[in-house]
Design an enzyme around this catalytic site. Structure first.
Site, PDB file in Angstrom:
ATOM      1  N   ASP A 152       0.834  -1.193   0.000  1.00  0.00           N
ATOM      2  CA  ASP A 152       0.000   0.000   0.000  1.00  0.00           C
ATOM      3  C   ASP A 152       0.870   1.244   0.000  1.00  0.00           C
ATOM      4  O   ASP A 152       1.885   1.311   0.697  1.00  0.00           O
ATOM      5  CB  ASP A 152      -0.953  -0.004   1.203  1.00  0.00           C
ATOM      6  CG  ASP A 152      -0.238   0.051   2.543  1.00  0.00           C
ATOM      7  OD1 ASP A 152       0.697  -0.754   2.768  1.00  0.00           O
ATOM      8  OD2 ASP A 152      -0.603   0.900   3.372  1.00  0.00           O
ATOM      9  N   SER A 153       0.482   2.238  -0.806  1.00  0.00           N
ATOM     10  CA  SER A 153       1.142   3.538  -0.863  1.00  0.00           C
ATOM     11  C   SER A 153       2.608   3.377  -1.266  1.00  0.00           C
ATOM     12  O   SER A 153       2.896   2.908  -2.362  1.00  0.00           O
ATOM     13  CB  SER A 153       0.970   4.250   0.483  1.00  0.00           C
ATOM     14  OG  SER A 153       1.299   5.599   0.397  1.00  0.00           O
ATOM     15  N   ALA A 154       3.544   3.741  -0.385  1.00  0.00           N
ATOM     16  CA  ALA A 154       4.950   3.514  -0.702  1.00  0.00           C
ATOM     17  C   ALA A 154       5.220   2.029  -0.937  1.00  0.00           C
ATOM     18  O   ALA A 154       6.035   1.656  -1.790  1.00  0.00           O
ATOM     19  CB  ALA A 154       5.835   4.033   0.428  1.00  0.00           C
TER      20      ALA A 154
END
Length: 314
Positions: A152-154
């Site tokens: 998720d995300s990074a």
């Protein structure tokens, strides 16, 4: 048109409204602040076994669900937090839920964090763990022909780059799950970046802080930092891409999903309406987090089932 924030997401925004800009604090202070949000991540589902160990010299947490068979399918999870503030605890409830719903071993990677360890340290750790799993070097009874990456995300950025870097290797990754991934560190110019630049938890100011920590002096157009700038997206693992409507990263995640599809890859893209970054982590307060986790589990279970069928003897 004014976008309506989901009521659950509004509660999260209210709780976190007083959080100071990240660039006004040290990395250690920001990590302590993130740790205080752990009660919002949801209950920790009981699994048959959870253990911390090393794989390829990298700390990981391994989750074995009740129904994990011998020669089990496996997904490798890279947590979010801007390569700076996330950790295994932040991702714990998410990975537990996905492992149980996927019927697969989950391996959560405690990769090195910036700014102490800038690019490519996190990517090197992600690649080292994934390669070790694919090569059958872990001693965990993993089916190396049924391995996926997720994040998720990074962590979604790391999963996307790992999928690109390993696409010619054997055994192949069978799936990639990208949850509101960062796909282009070189620009904050999409419509969603402009619309949700402030007031929706993940601000453009905080994104600049994260990108500076991780990229350092590296060229941000390098596709190992910005996978959406990879000119050749052919022959990637099938993908599930999840975005939130009120997330500045929404458009770059959806554009990357579209680009992968146009390059001939199988892609499922799902936008959760009214949701903000990082809703999938917030299972204790945002019900859509639990819906998204079940979706990811189902997508991985299907991918592992298809891979198992494709390698079964005639």
């Amino acid at each position: 048109m004014v976008v309506a924030v989901h009521p659950d997401a509004r509660k999260f925004l209210d709780i976190t409204a007083a959080t100071p800009p990240l660039d006004t604090q040290t990395a250690e202070q920001n990590r302590a602040g993130t740790a205080r949000s752990l009660p919002l991540t949801g209950d920790r589902r009981e699994l048959a076994e959870v253990q911390d160990r090393l794989i390829a010299g990298v700390p990981v947490r391994i989750y074995v669900p009740f129904d994990a068979p011998s020669q089990a399918p496996t997904f490798i999870f890279f947590h979010g937090g801007g390569w700076t503030v996330g950790d295994l605890e932040l991702a714990d409830s998410t990975v537990r839920d996905i492992a149980a719903d996927a019927g697969a071993i989950g391996i959560s990677v405690d990769y090195r964090l910036a700014p102490e360890n800038p690019f490519p340290a996190a990517l090197e750790d992600a690649l080292a763990v994934t390669r070790s799993v694919l090569l059958g070097e872990t001693g965990l009874g993993i089916d190396s022909h049924r391995v996926a990456v997720a994040g998720d995300s990074a962590g979604g950025n790391l999963a996307a780059v790992v999928a690109q870097q390993l696409r010619g290797d054997q055994p192949r990754l069978v799936h990639q799950v990208l949850i509101y991934p960062v796909t282009d560190l070189s620009s904050l110019e999409t419509p969603s970046h402009r619309e949700f630049a402030d007031g929706h938890f993940l601000t453009n100011r905080n994104l600049r802080y994260f990108y500076s920590n991780y990229a350092g002096k590296a060229d941000r157009t390098d596709h190992r930092l910005s996978p959406a700038l990879q000119p050749d997206l052919a022959d990637l693992p099938p993908a599930t891409v999840i975005t939130g409507e009120c997330d500045p990263l929404r458009d770059e995640g959806e554009l990357y999903a579209q680009a992968m599809s146009e390059a001939g890859n199988r892609v499922t893209a799902v936008r959760f309406m009214g949701e903000v970054h990082p809703f999938v982590s917030m299972g204790g307060i945002i019900e859509d987090a639990n819906v998204a986790r079940r979706l990811v589990g189902a997508q991985l279970r299907s991918a592992f089932g298809s891979a198992n069928h494709s390698i079964a003897p005639a």
